[in-house]
Every structure is written in structure tokens, then in C-alpha cells.
Motif scaffolding. Structure first.
Motif, mmCIF file in Angstrom:
data_model
loop_
_atom_site.group_PDB
_atom_site.id
_atom_site.type_symbol
_atom_site.label_atom_id
_atom_site.label_comp_id
_atom_site.label_asym_id
_atom_site.label_seq_id
_atom_site.Cartn_x
_atom_site.Cartn_y
_atom_site.Cartn_z
ATOM 1 N N LEU A 130 0.827 -1.204 0.000
ATOM 2 C CA LEU A 130 0.000 0.000 0.000
ATOM 3 C C LEU A 130 0.862 1.254 0.000
ATOM 4 O O LEU A 130 0.528 2.255 -0.657
ATOM 5 N N CYS A 173 -5.142 2.852 -3.256
ATOM 6 C CA CYS A 173 -5.199 1.699 -2.357
ATOM 7 C C CYS A 173 -6.641 1.216 -2.191
ATOM 8 O O CYS A 173 -7.554 2.036 -2.024
ATOM 9 N N ALA A 185 -1.461 2.909 4.564
ATOM 10 C CA ALA A 185 -1.817 3.441 3.242
ATOM 11 C C ALA A 185 -1.760 4.963 3.245
ATOM 12 O O ALA A 185 -1.285 5.590 2.284
ATOM 13 N N ILE A 233 -7.908 6.276 -1.302
ATOM 14 C CA ILE A 233 -7.996 5.033 -0.531
ATOM 15 C C ILE A 233 -9.458 4.603 -0.510
ATOM 16 O O ILE A 233 -10.332 5.379 -0.096
#
Length: 516
Positions: free
Chosen positions: A232, A238, A254, A263
Motif C-alpha cells: 500500500l 489503495c 496506506a 484510498i
């Protein structure tokens, strides 16, 4: 492909890897290799891993023009010696440079997780094949696919190959016209810096449970988690399964390199998820139907950023198991992030077949046989629980062993899963024993089984014989579960890949023999 010494040294200096140089000459490498048997004139040779000085002698005799190592070797003679403080990192950087940074010409989806990587990779590969008209490469535990010709597909020997092999194969995929790549990334790839310097367009984190903890792998669970999180850290976008253990750790890893708007989190509808501060669920999925042949689920975007991808549909997958729905969801979302559409998933997910994953063989008089790669606590427990729900089986027999030299924690996990799912018969056998005695491995598994919770436990170290015994002792309403090997055609025994007929073939051949 070639690599001149001056930019190579500059690259190593920039990454603070270069220690010193001996016998420096102005050279250009026309080949790179860590295997002395593959050295050709003009090769830059890497002294890595289980290196013996005699390999350098052999490389020199075959035409190596310089070597990279963490120390100088007399066997190198007057060859230029590039001494670095981390051989693996140096090899990854110089390998990428030698092959012309092929990753820059590919849209890459990278997948990590204790379980589900291969299934997710195959789902994503099929979706992208439809979306790109077959311009997608695949690096998986099972297969390496570099193009569309027969010679472009071969059996994988590592989930994530050594860096030189990785960049070689990426360059081959690009040269074959591939525009996208789906690849599994193991924790060992980060532990051993095989992917050092490699960046991904989309990184998927599926889950993490204790595994790969042992003397030859990760010393602690914390180390295992850290290595998995590096995927990540090295991804532009991500995608995280919010039902994973240690979600807060994973999410904040992340965030160290990725803005929250890049994300994405997904979870099963109604799942008990403890979201970190600032995190939201972007996609939910709900199970509609599951049986032994297919699974159907509805996917819904929950956040504004998720809604812009128009993924709200009902999807059907041909890989059974409710636990595979999350893998399909990860594949759908990730492929859309690199250009696919919901229609590409709708057109493909219902005819994905993955060798060694939930394969079923029906017999006339000996019940039903299931072959699956389940090779740790979580995957074995989920497999057995699903089969018990779906089959209303009579007697359940499980055949399994555990790997030697690695994944030591799996032995306790197998004992726990078997105790919790209560099979009627367990036959402990050989898996990939490596340099260990398979009987000692089997006894260790047995020591973790609560015998009051299961039926008969027996040992049979010849795996083919164990499979036959399981079939012999099963009747019409019974099931036999062959776990761990899937479609693997080898057993790793004392450092040798020993040919093995595969669980599927052994079972099918034996059933044909006894049911004639």
C-alpha cells in the motif's frame, strides 16, 4: 537491453547503496544474471542469496564482465567489483534499469493478503482481458502469462519472482503488446526486496491472519504485517477489505503515502467493522445466492467517490464459496480503477475457472471429492464450513499435510481448524516437506487437534495412497476434501521439485479404476 556502468553507479549512489568499487573499467553490460549457469559474455553478475564463491568463478569463465556483491571475492580476480550494502535492493534497481523500466508502460494492479490473492488475480485478469481485448499479463502463484501465444504462458515457481526475473517478464509482456498487468505480491517479496523501487497503480490489501511465521520466513507477526503493508505504501491508489484484522494499522500505512481520496474500503453488508478515524466504507456487497457451483451478490457504492464508477449491479461468479465474493469485489473495483467497466465484470465473472480452487469431482459410489489449495487456518476453516453448509454431507474426510521449512504456524492452525469443523476422518500426509521429516510435521499437526472434537485420525505419508484410502472409505453421501496442494504438479522434497501427479489426477484416475 544494456546497462552502462556510469548510470548504474549513479543509481546506486542515489539510493545510498554503493560502498566502493574495485578494478573499475568503462563497461556496458548486455545481460544481467544471478544464476551462473545463465551467464553469457557481457553479463553483470549478482552474487545473491545462497551464493557460493565457485559461482563467481563459473560466471567469470562464461564471460561475466563485472559483479555486484556485498563483499569482494578473490574468485573475481580483476573483474570490476561493485560492492553494495544491500545486494537485493541493488539487483532490483539495476534490473529495472537494464530492462528499461517496463513498469512505466503497464497499468499494474498488485494484490496482497494471507488468503485470496490468486482468486482475486484471476478474477481481475478475466475482467481486464475483456476490457482490453486480451492485452493483460498475469503474474500469479499458479501461472505467469506474458502474452497471448502458447509460449507466453508457463508455471510459476514463486508467487513474486526474483527482481531480475520480474523485470525481464515485464519487459517481455510490454514487447508482446500488453498494456495491463495483474500480479500477486507476497510478503516475502518485500522481506527480500524483490519489488524494491517498484510502484503500482492500484494496490489491494485483502486480509491478514498469522501465517508465514517461522525460522525461514518472518520472525514475528509484526514483521509479516509490516511487509504486507509495504504494497500500500508503494501504490498510487489503495483498495482495502475493511473486514481485515488490524484494519487501523493497514489504513494508516496506506495514508503515509496516499491521500484519503485515493484510498477505497469495501466490506460485506452488515459486517462488524471498526473504522479508523476519517475512514468510510466506499462499497458494500450483499450475498444473494450461493451454492456449490456459483455465487451471486449485489454490489453497491456507499460514498460519493465510489458512486462515480457506476458499479451498482448484481454479479454472478462461477467460483463457489461465499468467501470468494470479497475477492470478486476487489477485482471489480480495482479493474475499474484502471479503465474497465461494470459490463466487463458482468460478462466474465461467471466463467472464471481457477485450477486447484474448489474443484469438484462426483463419483458413482464414493461421494464427492473437493480439491482446494486451502493451506492455512483461515482458508481451511472457511472451506470446511462452506462445504458443511452446502452439502448436508454424511461423513467428511480431510486429507492434508503441511509444508516443511516454512509456514510453521500453519501446523497449529490446521489443528485448530480441524477441531472447530469436526471432520469424521482425518488422514495426515505429506505436502511439501522440504528438508523436514513429513511424519514429524504430521505429528505436530496432530498435537494441535482436539481429538474429542473430531473422528478418526490416521497417518499415511504417501500422499497418493492417502487420497485412495480416503476415497475407499467414503460412501455415496460423503465428501472427501483434499487440501493444500491444489493442482501443484510437484512436491518439494530435500531441495528438489519432485514430479507429482496432482491431487486432481490421482483422485480422478483412482475413481475411474475402482468404479469401472
Amino acid at each position: 537491453m544494456e546497462l552502462h556502468v556510469t548510470p548504474a553507479l549513479t543509481l546506486l549512489r542515489e539510493h545510498h547503496l554503493l560502498e566502493h568499487i574495485s578494478n573499475l573499467t568503462d563497461f556496458t553490460a548486455t545481460n544481467v544474471s544471478y544464476d551462473s549457469r545463465k551467464v553469457t559474455p557481457g553479463t553483470l553478475f549478482f552474487c545473491k542469496g545462497n551464493f557460493l564463491p565457485k559461482y563467481l568463478t563459473m560466471a567469470k569463465e562464461k564471460g561475466a564482465i563485472a559483479y555486484v556483491a556485498e563483499q569482494e571475492y578473490p574468485e573475481g580476480g580483476q573483474l570490476p567489483a561493485i560492492i553494495v550494502n544491500d545486494e537485493q535492493k541493488a539487483m532490483a534497481l539495476l534490473g529495472a534499469a537494464f530492462y528499461g523500466y517496463p513498469q512505466n508502460d503497464l497499468q499494474i494492479i498488485a494484490i496482497t493478503g494471507t488468503k485470496g490473492k490468486t482468486t482475486t488475480a484471476y478474477f481481475a485478469d478475466h475482467i481486464l482481458a475483456h476490457a482490453t481485448k486480451d492485452h493483460v499479463a498475469l503474474f500469479s502463484t499458479l501461472d505467469r502469462v506474458l502474452g497471448n501465444q502458447p509460449g507466453d504462458r508457463f508455471k510459476s515457481d514463486l508467487t513474486t519472482p526474483e527482481s531480475l526475473d520480474l523485470f525481464h517478464d515485464m519487459r517481455a509482456a510490454v514487447n508482446n503488446g500488453m498494456t495491463h498487468l495483474v500480479m500477486e505480491v507476497s510478503s516475502q517479496a518485500y522481506k527480500k526486496n524483490r519489488t524494491y523501487g517498484l510502484h503500482f497503480d492500484v494496490g489491494i490489501f485483502l486480509n491478514i491472519t498469522p501465517d508465514h511465521i517461522g525460522r525461514n520466513e518472518h520472525p514475528t507477526f509484526a514483521d509479516y504485517l509490516h511487509c504486507k503493508e509495504q504494497l500500500l505504501v508503494n501504490s498510487n491508489v489503495c483498495l482495502i477489505n475493511a473486514e481485515t484484522d488490524h484494519l487501523a494499522d493497514v489504513y494508516y500505512a496506506a495514508k503515509t503515502t496516499t491521500q484519503p481520496e485515493n484510498i477505497y474500503l469495501f466490506a460485506r453488508h452488515g459486517a462488524d467493522v471498526d473504522l479508523p478515524e476519517g475512514a468510510v466504507i466506499d462499497f458494500e456487497y450483499r450475498n444473494d445466492l450461493e451454492d456449490l457451483h456459483e455465487s451471486e451478490f449485489e454490489l453497491r457504492a456507499c460514498s460519493k467517490k465510489g458512486q462515480r464508477f457506476a458499479l451498482n449491479e448484481r454479479y454472478t461468479t462461477s467460483v463457489p464459496g461465499d468467501y470468494n465474493e470479497g475477492n470478486a469485489v476487489a477485482a471489480i473495483i480495482s479493474t475499474v480503477l484502471v479503465g474497465a467497466k461494470a459490463d466487463d465484470a458482468l460478462a466474465t465473472l461467471d466463467h472464471v475457472h481457477i485450477k486447484g480452487r474448489m474443484e469438484m469431482q462426483k463419483t458413482q459410489r464414493h461421494g464427492t471429492i473437493y480439491i482446494d489449495y486451502a493451506h492455512n487456518y483461515a482458508s481451511l476453516k472457511r472451506l470446511l464450513a462452506f462445504l458443511k453448509r452446502q452439502t448436508d454431507a454424511g461423513k467428511v474426510t480431510v486429507v492434508l499435510g503441511a509444508t516443511g521449512d516454512k509456514g510453521i504456524s500453519r501446523r497449529k492452525g490446521f489443528g485448530k481448524a480441524l477441531s472447530e469443523e469436526h471432520p469424521d476422518r482425518i488422514i495426515l500426509t505429506t505436502d511439501d516437506p522440504g528438508f523436514e521429516d513429513p511424519m514429524n510435521i504430521a505429528r505436530e499437526i496432530n498435537s494441535h487437534i482436539e481429538h474429542s472434537q473430531v473422528g478418526k485420525v490416521q497417518y499415511e505419508m504417501d500422499r497418493a495412497t492417502a487420497i485412495k484410502k480416503a476415497i475407499d472409505n467414503s460412501g455415496n453421501d460423503d465428501i472427501v476434501v483434499l487440501a493444500g496442494k491444489g493442482e501443484d504438479p510437484y512436491q518439494k522434497i530435500k531441495g528438489v521439485n519432485t514430479p507429482y501427479a496432482t491431487d486432481s489426477k490421482i483422485a480422478a484416475d483412482y475413481v475411474r479404476q475402482i468404479e469401472k
